[in-house]
Design an enzyme around this catalytic site. Structure first.
Site, short mmCIF file in Angstrom:
data_model
loop_
_atom_site.label_atom_id
_atom_site.label_comp_id
_atom_site.label_asym_id
_atom_site.label_seq_id
_atom_site.Cartn_x
_atom_site.Cartn_y
_atom_site.Cartn_z
CD GLU A 240 -2.83 -0.90 2.36
OE1 GLU A 240 -2.88 -0.16 2.96
OE2 GLU A 240 -4.00 -1.99 2.40
CG HIS B 202 -6.24 0.56 4.43
ND1 HIS B 202 -5.19 0.04 4.55
CD2 HIS B 202 -6.84 0.45 5.56
CE1 HIS B 202 -5.13 -0.43 5.81
NE2 HIS B 202 -6.21 -0.27 6.62
#
Length: 336
Positions: free
Chosen positions: A272, A290
């Site tokens: 990420e 997220h």
């Protein structure tokens, strides 16, 4: 003792009204990472932490990497608390923090409702073919055909903690049958909400939707892989709003391409932010950034709790319910 606190996630600057009075009211100065735009979620890197964290007594932390190197250097310069603005703490080397007398905190009970709402967003988007309908309508088509439903389906919840329970409670009005697997089962909750505990293999075989709500640990890493995916129904959906790395992404890609699993809703990823990923090319996948646990209310709650934890700990109190590495207590107070 230093009076500086690093607020590492730059976007938190826009809600300083939530935690600022707590920290400043206790006499602490707030520092932010150098970011041109506070709305851009670009987490601090190891070099940035090494440059800015030493000299701070605490960090109100995001998902930036608190490695052993970072913690060692910062602790030597006075760091005593890392307080996570969230419920996950896998970005923190807990053993290193404990070794150096640094208390690590988190914010339990602050975002389970947000995540549960997001789970149903993904669930409904997959069942009702939201992506396909939106894309085709924008292309001038009119895809008016039958879509899927939730009522009468079986929802499998892997991890019936705070978030899993919030999901299970919402399943009732959707007329979903709920089965769950959990290492520390709450039988009273299960009885009250008509949840049945089953082994993982049975859950995967019977569920029409599988949703993950476990922390990332050595035991849960890649718990969803080619072998466990092979147990699922070809009509089933997989949802991951927990942590990247719990799902083996290549195995999931292969299962989706082979249509041995019908679709997936992903809010978290192995890397990420994910720059490229074969999963992004599949129409059977719904993607979010997220954000499951970060709605406006939960973000404020997740910022407030770590600020309170920092102030309490540095004042000599011990908020046990917020401290992750409780074994650091004696060493922490010796440093304090």
């Amino acid at each position: 003792m230093s009076r500086r606190v690093l607020v590492a996630p730059a976007p938190l600057r826009e809600i300083e009204f939530t935690y600022g009075p707590i920290l400043r009211g206790a006499g602490y100065a707030i520092e932010y990472p150098p970011r041109d735009h506070v709305f851009t979620e670009q987490q601090m890197s190891v070099p940035e932490l090494l440059a800015q964290l030493p000299g701070c007594v605490a960090s109100l932390a995001g998902s930036e990497p608190y490695t052993r190197e970072v913690i060692a250097k910062a602790a030597e310069a006075g760091l005593k608390v890392i307080a996570r603005a969230g419920v996950g703490y896998d970005a923190v080397d807990l053993q290193a923090a404990t070794d150096h007398g640094v208390a690590v905190c988190y914010a339990p009970g602050t975002n389970q409702e947000a995540v549960a709402e997001h789970v149903f967003l993904l669930m409904l988007a997959l069942a009702r073919k939201l992506r396909e309908q939106d894309t085709e309508i924008r292309a001038g088509l009119w895809p008016r055909r039958a879509v899927g439903n939730l009522r009468g389906k079986t929802l499998g919840v892997i991890g019936l903690g705070r978030i899993g329970k919030a999901v299970a409670r919402r399943a009732v009005p959707f007329d979903l049958k709920v089965i769950a697997t959990e290492i520390a089962p709450d039988h009273a909750f299960a009885a009250a909400h008509n949840v049945t505990f089953v082994p993982l293999e049975q859950l995967l075989r019977e569920s029409d939707i599988v949703t993950l709500h476990v922390p990332k640990t050595p035991l849960t890493k890649n718990i969803i892989n080619k072998d466990t995916l092979a147990l699922m129904k070809p009509s089933a959906f997989l949802l991951n709003t927990a942590r990247g790395g719990i799902v083996h992404e290549k195995d999931l890609y292969d299962a989706l391409v082979a249509k041995t699993v019908a679709g997936a809703g992903l809010d978290v990823y192995e890397v990420e932010p994910p720059k490229t990923n074969p999963l992004f090319g599949l129409d059977s996948v719904i993607l979010t950034a997220h954000t499951a646990g970060v709605d406006q209310q939960s973000r404020q709650d997740m910022a407030r709790v770590p600020a309170q934890a920092i102030v309490k700990l540095l004042a000599g109190e011990w908020p046990e319910e917020w401290v992750v590495n409780t074994q650091v207590k004696e060493k922490f107070f010796a440093r304090l």
